[in-house]
Scaffold this motif. Structure first.
Motif, PDB file in Angstrom:
ATOM      1  N   PRO A   1      37.099 -22.987 -77.386  1.00  0.00           N
ATOM      2  CA  PRO A   1      38.216 -22.036 -77.337  1.00  0.00           C
ATOM      3  C   PRO A   1      38.301 -21.315 -75.995  1.00  0.00           C
ATOM      4  O   PRO A   1      39.395 -21.098 -75.464  1.00  0.00           O
ATOM      5  CB  PRO A   1      37.903 -21.063 -78.476  1.00  0.00           C
ATOM      6  N   GLY A   2      37.142 -20.943 -75.451  1.00  0.00           N
ATOM      7  CA  GLY A   2      37.152 -20.257 -74.168  1.00  0.00           C
ATOM      8  C   GLY A   2      37.744 -21.106 -73.061  1.00  0.00           C
ATOM      9  O   GLY A   2      38.560 -20.635 -72.260  1.00  0.00           O
ATOM     10  N   MET A   3      37.370 -22.369 -73.010  1.00  0.00           N
ATOM     11  CA  MET A   3      37.883 -23.256 -71.972  1.00  0.00           C
ATOM     12  C   MET A   3      39.375 -23.537 -72.163  1.00  0.00           C
ATOM     13  O   MET A   3      40.157 -23.558 -71.211  1.00  0.00           O
ATOM     14  CB  MET A   3      37.092 -24.555 -71.957  1.00  0.00           C
ATOM     15  N   ARG A   4      39.785 -23.743 -73.399  1.00  0.00           N
ATOM     16  CA  ARG A   4      41.191 -24.052 -73.666  1.00  0.00           C
ATOM     17  C   ARG A   4      42.087 -22.859 -73.309  1.00  0.00           C
ATOM     18  O   ARG A   4      43.122 -23.018 -72.648  1.00  0.00           O
ATOM     19  CB  ARG A   4      41.376 -24.419 -75.147  1.00  0.00           C
ATOM     20  N   ILE A   5      41.686 -21.681 -73.748  1.00  0.00           N
ATOM     21  CA  ILE A   5      42.493 -20.496 -73.455  1.00  0.00           C
ATOM     22  C   ILE A   5      42.482 -20.211 -71.959  1.00  0.00           C
ATOM     23  O   ILE A   5      43.500 -19.778 -71.393  1.00  0.00           O
ATOM     24  CB  ILE A   5      41.979 -19.295 -74.269  1.00  0.00           C
ATOM     25  N   SER A   6      41.380 -20.475 -71.299  1.00  0.00           N
ATOM     26  CA  SER A   6      41.312 -20.283 -69.849  1.00  0.00           C
ATOM     27  C   SER A   6      42.350 -21.138 -69.142  1.00  0.00           C
ATOM     28  O   SER A   6      43.073 -20.665 -68.255  1.00  0.00           O
ATOM     29  CB  SER A   6      39.906 -20.626 -69.335  1.00  0.00           C
ATOM     30  N   ILE A   7      42.435 -22.406 -69.519  1.00  0.00           N
ATOM     31  CA  ILE A   7      43.415 -23.301 -68.882  1.00  0.00           C
ATOM     32  C   ILE A   7      44.839 -22.827 -69.162  1.00  0.00           C
ATOM     33  O   ILE A   7      45.674 -22.722 -68.255  1.00  0.00           O
ATOM     34  CB  ILE A   7      43.208 -24.749 -69.361  1.00  0.00           C
ATOM     35  N   LYS A   8      45.101 -22.495 -70.419  1.00  0.00           N
ATOM     36  CA  LYS A   8      46.466 -22.100 -70.790  1.00  0.00           C
ATOM     37  C   LYS A   8      46.882 -20.765 -70.169  1.00  0.00           C
ATOM     38  O   LYS A   8      48.076 -20.500 -70.019  1.00  0.00           O
ATOM     39  CB  LYS A   8      46.590 -22.025 -72.312  1.00  0.00           C
ATOM     40  N   SER A   9      45.905 -19.934 -69.826  1.00  0.00           N
ATOM     41  CA  SER A   9      46.218 -18.599 -69.312  1.00  0.00           C
ATOM     42  C   SER A   9      46.354 -18.543 -67.797  1.00  0.00           C
ATOM     43  O   SER A   9      46.740 -17.516 -67.246  1.00  0.00           O
ATOM     44  CB  SER A   9      45.123 -17.606 -69.733  1.00  0.00           C
ATOM     45  N   THR A  10      46.038 -19.642 -67.122  1.00  0.00           N
ATOM     46  CA  THR A  10      45.976 -19.643 -65.658  1.00  0.00           C
ATOM     47  C   THR A  10      47.307 -20.063 -65.052  1.00  0.00           C
ATOM     48  O   THR A  10      47.986 -20.963 -65.554  1.00  0.00           O
ATOM     49  CB  THR A  10      44.864 -20.608 -65.194  1.00  0.00           C
ATOM     50  N   ARG A  11      47.642 -19.417 -63.966  1.00  0.00           N
ATOM     51  CA  ARG A  11      48.899 -19.756 -63.274  1.00  0.00           C
ATOM     52  C   ARG A  11      48.783 -21.122 -62.607  1.00  0.00           C
ATOM     53  O   ARG A  11      47.687 -21.650 -62.409  1.00  0.00           O
ATOM     54  CB  ARG A  11      49.228 -18.703 -62.221  1.00  0.00           C
ATOM     55  N   ASN A  12      49.919 -21.688 -62.249  1.00  0.00           N
ATOM     56  CA  ASN A  12      49.925 -22.933 -61.487  1.00  0.00           C
ATOM     57  C   ASN A  12      49.111 -22.745 -60.213  1.00  0.00           C
ATOM     58  O   ASN A  12      49.227 -21.722 -59.526  1.00  0.00           O
ATOM     59  CB  ASN A  12      51.356 -23.329 -61.112  1.00  0.00           C
ATOM     60  N   ALA A  13      48.274 -23.727 -59.907  1.00  0.00           N
ATOM     61  CA  ALA A  13      47.413 -23.705 -58.722  1.00  0.00           C
ATOM     62  C   ALA A  13      46.369 -22.585 -58.778  1.00  0.00           C
ATOM     63  O   ALA A  13      45.782 -22.227 -57.755  1.00  0.00           O
ATOM     64  CB  ALA A  13      48.231 -23.597 -57.437  1.00  0.00           C
ATOM     65  N   GLY A  14      46.117 -22.055 -59.968  1.00  0.00           N
ATOM     66  CA  GLY A  14      45.053 -21.079 -60.126  1.00  0.00           C
ATOM     67  C   GLY A  14      43.691 -21.752 -60.139  1.00  0.00           C
ATOM     68  O   GLY A  14      43.576 -22.979 -60.084  1.00  0.00           O
ATOM     69  N   LYS A  15      42.644 -20.921 -60.231  1.00  0.00           N
ATOM     70  CA  LYS A  15      41.282 -21.452 -60.163  1.00  0.00           C
ATOM     71  C   LYS A  15      40.459 -20.944 -61.347  1.00  0.00           C
ATOM     72  O   LYS A  15      40.511 -19.766 -61.685  1.00  0.00           O
ATOM     73  CB  LYS A  15      40.605 -21.046 -58.854  1.00  0.00           C
ATOM     74  N   ILE A  16      39.702 -21.855 -61.955  1.00  0.00           N
ATOM     75  CA  ILE A  16      38.829 -21.533 -63.082  1.00  0.00           C
ATOM     76  C   ILE A  16      37.410 -21.927 -62.715  1.00  0.00           C
ATOM     77  O   ILE A  16      37.183 -23.014 -62.173  1.00  0.00           O
ATOM     78  CB  ILE A  16      39.254 -22.304 -64.353  1.00  0.00           C
ATOM     79  N   CYS A  17      36.450 -21.061 -63.007  1.00  0.00           N
ATOM     80  CA  CYS A  17      35.045 -21.423 -62.848  1.00  0.00           C
ATOM     81  C   CYS A  17      34.378 -21.400 -64.218  1.00  0.00           C
ATOM     82  O   CYS A  17      34.428 -20.392 -64.933  1.00  0.00           O
ATOM     83  CB  CYS A  17      34.322 -20.470 -61.904  1.00  0.00           C
ATOM     84  N   LEU A  18      33.777 -22.517 -64.591  1.00  0.00           N
ATOM     85  CA  LEU A  18      33.037 -22.619 -65.844  1.00  0.00           C
ATOM     86  C   LEU A  18      31.596 -22.204 -65.575  1.00  0.00           C
ATOM     87  O   LEU A  18      30.855 -22.901 -64.878  1.00  0.00           O
ATOM     88  CB  LEU A  18      33.100 -24.047 -66.380  1.00  0.00           C
ATOM     89  N   VAL A  19      31.224 -21.060 -66.125  1.00  0.00           N
ATOM     90  CA  VAL A  19      29.912 -20.465 -65.863  1.00  0.00           C
ATOM     91  C   VAL A  19      28.970 -20.624 -67.052  1.00  0.00           C
ATOM     92  O   VAL A  19      27.776 -20.851 -66.889  1.00  0.00           O
ATOM     93  CB  VAL A  19      30.057 -18.960 -65.519  1.00  0.00           C
ATOM     94  N   GLY A  20      29.510 -20.508 -68.273  1.00  0.00           N
ATOM     95  CA  GLY A  20      28.678 -20.503 -69.470  1.00  0.00           C
ATOM     96  C   GLY A  20      28.230 -21.884 -69.895  1.00  0.00           C
ATOM     97  O   GLY A  20      28.909 -22.890 -69.645  1.00  0.00           O
ATOM     98  N   LEU A  21      27.065 -21.933 -70.539  1.00  0.00           N
ATOM     99  CA  LEU A  21      26.544 -23.166 -71.127  1.00  0.00           C
ATOM    100  C   LEU A  21      26.743 -23.095 -72.632  1.00  0.00           C
ATOM    101  O   LEU A  21      26.233 -22.188 -73.285  1.00  0.00           O
ATOM    102  CB  LEU A  21      25.063 -23.325 -70.809  1.00  0.00           C
ATOM    103  N   GLY A  22      27.484 -24.051 -73.177  1.00  0.00           N
ATOM    104  CA  GLY A  22      27.772 -24.005 -74.604  1.00  0.00           C
ATOM    105  C   GLY A  22      27.801 -25.381 -75.208  1.00  0.00           C
ATOM    106  O   GLY A  22      26.824 -26.120 -75.178  1.00  0.00           O
ATOM    107  N   ASN A  23      28.955 -25.770 -75.732  1.00  0.00           N
ATOM    108  CA  ASN A  23      29.091 -27.068 -76.403  1.00  0.00           C
ATOM    109  C   ASN A  23      28.945 -28.217 -75.414  1.00  0.00           C
ATOM    110  O   ASN A  23      29.435 -28.161 -74.291  1.00  0.00           O
ATOM    111  CB  ASN A  23      30.461 -27.166 -77.081  1.00  0.00           C
TER     112      ASN A  23
END
Length: 363
Positions: free
Chosen positions: A255-277
Motif C-alpha cells: 500500500p505504501g508503494m502504490r499510494i506513493s506512486i499515485k500521489s507523485t507529480r509527473n517527473a517526481g521522485k520516490i525513494c524506497l527506504v523501508g524493507l517490507g514485503n
C-alpha cells in the motif's frame, strides 16, 4: 582497557534472543576497541528478531544484534592516528571491503564483501565491547550527547535517502510511515528545505503520528482499515496543495508503494527506504507514463559527517524521538517493546545513562 565482561544481545533464531558473554577482541592495525555506551533498536533488528532476518540476510549462525550505537575509544590499533583513547564517537556500522569495484566507485554501502553490522556474517554492536574500523568512528562534539550519537545512524539513512531524490527548498514531501526512520526522514526533509510535508501511517500507531506532528509535519493522515487508495491520494494532494514533488516510502509495504506512486507529480521522485514485503504489485504503467523516478536507498553513503554537523549545529533536534530507556540487563524487554511498536526510538544503555556526556542533557 576492558575492565568488565563483554555482555552481548545474541540472537539464536526467531524470538530467541539471549544476553550472554562474548570474548573481547583485540583491534586490528586499523581498528579501535570501543566500549559501547548507547545502542538504539532499529527495524532491521526487529526483522531479525521476529523472522530470523530479511531478504537474503537470513540467520545462518547466532549473531549480536544492534547497529545504532555510540561509544568510547578504549584501545587503538597499531596504525590508528586520528583517534585517541577516551574519544566519544558515533559508530558507522557499515564498511566496504575497500578493494572491490563497488567500493572503488564509492558504493561501499552495498559492497558484497563488506563489514555491515549486523548481517548474517557479521555481529552487531549491542555489546559492552566492539572492535571496528577507526575511519568508521566519528568524533562527537562536546554538545552532542551519547544518545544523539547513537541516533546519527538512522539520521544518516534519512539524509542519504533525501539527498538521492534531491529534496530542496520548497519541496512538497510525502513520507509514508511514521516509525523511527520515517520520523528521521521528516526531520531531514525539513532541514533540507521542504516546506510542506505529510506523513501517513496506520491509525493504531497514533503516538507515532502525534510525534510527526510535534516534529513539524504540515499534517498527518491516520489510515483506517476501510480507507481506499484513491481517497488517501486526494487527501495528500489537498494537504500539499498539489501532487508530491518528492516521496520517502519508509514501510516497504505494497500500500505504501502504490499510494506513493499515485500521489507523485509527473517527473517526481520516490525513494524506497523501508524493507517490507518481498513481492509487491505496483501501478508501473502509471509510473512509467508519468516518468516518475523510483529509486532505492540502502544504508548511507558517507552521510555521517553531515549527520554530525546538523545535530551539533542545532539544525535538527533528535531528542524528542527517544521514548524508552533500558539498561543492558533489560535488553529482552527493550526488544519486546520495539517489536510491538509501543514507542518511537528505544534506547539500550550499556553504561549508566549520561556517564560519558560532557554536560547534562535534557530530552
Amino acid at each position: 582497557m576492558a575492565t568488565k565482561p563483554n555482555l552481548a544481545a545474541v540472537l539464536y533464531g526467531p524470538n530467541d534472543l539471549r544476553l550472554e558473554k562474548r570474548p573481547i577482541l583485540e583491534p586490528a592495525f586499523n581498528e579501535v576497541l570501543l566500549e559501547v555506551d548507547t545502542c538504539g533498536i532499529c527495524g532491521t533488528d526487529v526483522h531479525f528478531l521476529k523472522e530470523g532476518g530479511f531478504g537474503a540476510q537470513m540467520l545462518i549462525k547466532p549473531i549480536v544484534l544492534g547497529h545504532e550505537s555510540s561509544g568510547i575509544v578504549r584501545k587503538l590499533g597499531s596504525q590508528v592516528t586520528d583517534l585517541k583513547v577516551g574519544d566519544r564517537v558515533a559508530i558507522e556500522p557499515a564498511a566496504g571491503c575497500r578493494t572491490c569495484d563497488l567500493c572503488k566507485v564509492g558504493k561501499y554501502n552495498v559492497c558484497l564483501n563488506g563489514k555491515h553490522c549486523p548481517t548474517q556474517k557479521h555481529d552487531g554492536n549491542c555489546s559492552n565491547y566492539f572492535t571496528h574500523y577507526a575511519d568508521c568512528c566519528f568524533k562527537l562534539p562536546d554538545n552532542v550527547s551519547m544518545e544523539e550519537g547513537a541516533m546519527l545512524e538512522p539520521l544518516a539513512v534519512a539524509i542519504y535517502a533525501a539527498r538521492k531524490i534531491e529534496v530542496g527548498l520548497g519541496s512538497k514531501v510525502l513520507i509514508f510511515g511514521a516509525g523511527p526512520i520515517g520520523l528521521m526522514c521528516l526531520i531531514a526533509a525539513k532541514a533540507m528545505g521542504a516546506t510542506r510535508t505529510v506523513v501517513l501511517d496506520l491509525a493504531r500507531v497514533k503516538h507515532r503520528l502525534d510525534m510527526a506532528k510535534k516534529l513539524g509535519a504540515t499534517e498527518v493522515i491516520a489510515i483506517g482499515k476501510d480507507d481506499k487508495e484513491d481517497d488517501l491520494v486526494k487527501k495528500i494532494h489537498m494537504i500539499l496543495g498539489a501532487p508530491a514533488d518528492r516521496v520517502l516510502e519508509c514501510t516497504g509495504s505494497q500500500p505504501g508503494m502504490r499510494i506513493s506512486i499515485k500521489s507523485t507529480r509527473n517527473a517526481g521522485k520516490i525513494c524506497l527506504v523501508g524493507l517490507g514485503n518481498d513481492d509487491v504489485t505496483l501501478p508501473m504503467v502509471d509510473a512509467i507514463s508519468r516518468e516518475i523516478d523510483i529509486m532505492t536507498a540502502m544504508r548511507y553513503n558517507h552521510d555521517f559527517p553531515a549527520a554530525v554537523e546538523t545535530v551539533a549545529n542545532g539544525l535538527v533536534n533528535l531528542k524528542p524521538l527517544v521514548s524508552h530507556h533500558f539498561d543492558l540487563k533489560d535488553v529482552l524487554e527493550a526488544f519486546r517493546v520495539a517489536s510491538q511498536s509501543e514507542g518511537n526510538k528505544i534506547m539500550v544503555h550499556l553504561v549508566p545513562r549520561d556517564t560519558n556526556n560532557k554536560k547534562k542533557f535534557v530530552n
